[in-house]
Write a protein that holds these residues in place. Structure first.
Motif, mmCIF file in Angstrom:
data_model
loop_
_atom_site.group_PDB
_atom_site.id
_atom_site.type_symbol
_atom_site.label_atom_id
_atom_site.label_comp_id
_atom_site.label_asym_id
_atom_site.label_seq_id
_atom_site.Cartn_x
_atom_site.Cartn_y
_atom_site.Cartn_z
ATOM 1 N N LYS A 47 36.050 46.880 37.576
ATOM 2 C CA LYS A 47 37.150 45.961 37.881
ATOM 3 C C LYS A 47 36.979 45.353 39.270
ATOM 4 O O LYS A 47 37.243 44.164 39.484
ATOM 5 N N LYS A 48 36.510 46.166 40.223
ATOM 6 C CA LYS A 48 36.254 45.661 41.569
ATOM 7 C C LYS A 48 35.180 44.576 41.553
ATOM 8 O O LYS A 48 35.157 43.692 42.425
ATOM 9 N N ASP A 50 34.933 42.411 39.271
ATOM 10 C CA ASP A 50 35.495 41.314 38.477
ATOM 11 C C ASP A 50 35.008 41.304 37.028
ATOM 12 O O ASP A 50 34.892 40.244 36.405
ATOM 13 N N ASP A 52 35.897 42.151 33.248
ATOM 14 C CA ASP A 52 37.130 42.261 32.465
ATOM 15 C C ASP A 52 37.092 43.534 31.620
ATOM 16 O O ASP A 52 36.510 43.562 30.530
ATOM 17 N N LEU A 73 44.376 49.886 35.849
ATOM 18 C CA LEU A 73 43.636 49.336 34.719
ATOM 19 C C LEU A 73 44.605 48.866 33.627
ATOM 20 O O LEU A 73 45.614 49.525 33.347
#
Length: 374
Positions: A47-48, A50, A52, A73
């Motif tokens: 997630k860091k 980017d 999905d 999340l």
């Protein structure tokens, strides 16, 4: 379980390699090793970056450390299914397909879905997501693998009802073994990090005995090593560069009945020491003419838990041995001492020299006859 294996084969055969999602499996030897924790940690890192990533289903089992890893999340809401007047929450396959993330996390891979779900098993849900081009990260313990069911039952005395076909696991693009020592697992259990307090003592006396955990850990390490080795061999394909040596495979070449048992016993002892797979090869020009001999060697294979290879060819025995060694990625070959005279070796060629010239990374062992050959 045959039906589920056939369904798995049908799903995987229908899946197109192009546009299909990637499957990553987190595999452990027992509950509490940290599979879900690691899967969530990796997801937070994605997630860091980017990527999905969403949660399809996660089971924290009340473990605070795992719950803390959920972070921020995104969760795709679970599907609420009524069964026998009770509500059950299952993986929302259609919801995930509609959301269409890059990666989805799916815990408890071997889970059996409640009647009324889209598929009978959770791994079948995952197949549909993969076919739609969604990457799936999933977690499972080694005892849920179909092929080790009997071994696990012998080790633990527990019959595992929820199982995953080996064919599904073999299709994983990446497998990560999440490991913890038996002592570490027992410590986590006593600290209440695996099960609630009322289950701790019973678990220590049963499933979580040190001997059980050690055996399950060894089983997990071996199974993952075998999966990796087989994947590498498939990638090696027809461009033969010799065996990879991750998993030892011993080939015993048996031609004469009077030396067969001695050769096979020697090879069997070697295979036991190395935890190797054992193959026994007999080369014949006319299988029907040697039926009695072949039946005898085949029976020996059954006795010593070995694979029987029958090679019918008019070519020289050395060429047949080379062919089978390459085909099965053999790492060691056992031969009986040759009865050829020096002149015959000059005229017809040495079997050992032929094998050495045409293969690489294979060790050759010569087992001496009881009577010396001059």
């Amino acid at each position: 379980m045959m039906e589920t294996n056939e369904k798995a084969a049908a799903f995987l055969a229908a899946a197109s390699a192009q546009g299909r999602g990637r499957l990553k499996l987190y595999i452990g030897a027992a509950p509490g090793v940290g599979k879900t924790y690691k899967m969530l940690t990796d997801a937070l890192q994605m997630k860091k970056e980017d990527i999905d990533v969403v949660i399809g289903v996660i089971e924290t089992h009340g473990r605070p450390e795992t719950y803390a890893q959920l972070g921020d999340l995104e969760h795709v809401p679970l599907l609420d299914i009524q069964y026998k007047d009770r509500p059950f929450l299952e993986l929302n396959v259609d919801g995930i397909l509609q959301r269409a993330p890059k990666v989805v996390l799916v815990d408890e891979l071997a889970h059996t879905n409640i009647p009324g779900s889209k598929h009978a098993k959770r791994y079948q849900d995952i197949m549909e997501l993969l076919d739609a081009g969604i990457d799936v990260h999933a977690a499972v313990n080694i005892q849920h693998l179909e092929s080790v069911h009997d071994i696990v039952q012998t080790i633990t005395g527990v019959r595992v009802n929820e199982r995953v076909p080996d064919l599904f696991v073999q299709q994983a693009d990446e497998i990560q073994l999440i490991d913890a020592t038996p002592e570490t697992l027992q410590k986590r259990l006593r600290e209440g990090k695996i099960y609630p307090s009322h289950r701790i003592q019973k678990s220590l006396q049963n499933y979580f005995q040190l001997t059980n955990l050690a055996a399950l850990r060894e089983l997990a390490l071996r199974e993952i090593a075998d999966e990796v080795d087989e994947k590498l061999e498939r990638q090696n394909g027809t461009d033969y560069r010799g065996p990879l040596g991750v998993h030892e495979k011993i080939l015993i070449c048996v031609q004469h009945v009077d030396t067969a048992e001695r050769l096979i016993r020697r090879g069997y002892r070697m295979a036991n020491r190395l935890n190797a797979e054992l193959f026994i090869l007999h080369v014949t020009r006319d299988g029907m003419a040697e039926k009695e001999k072949i039946d005898y060697i085949r029976q020996l294979c059954s006795t010593f838990d070995a694979h029987f290879l029958l090679h019918t060819s008019n070519k020289r025995a050395a060429n047949a041995i080379v062919s089978e060694a390459k085909k099965h990625f053999i790492t060691q070959i056992l031969l009986g001492q040759s009865a050829r005279t020096r002149w015959e070796e000059i005229w017809k060629g040495s079997i050992v020299n032929t094998i050495m010239r045409q293969t690489c990374n294979i060790d050759i062992h010569i087992v001496a006859d009881q009577e010396s050959v001059r």
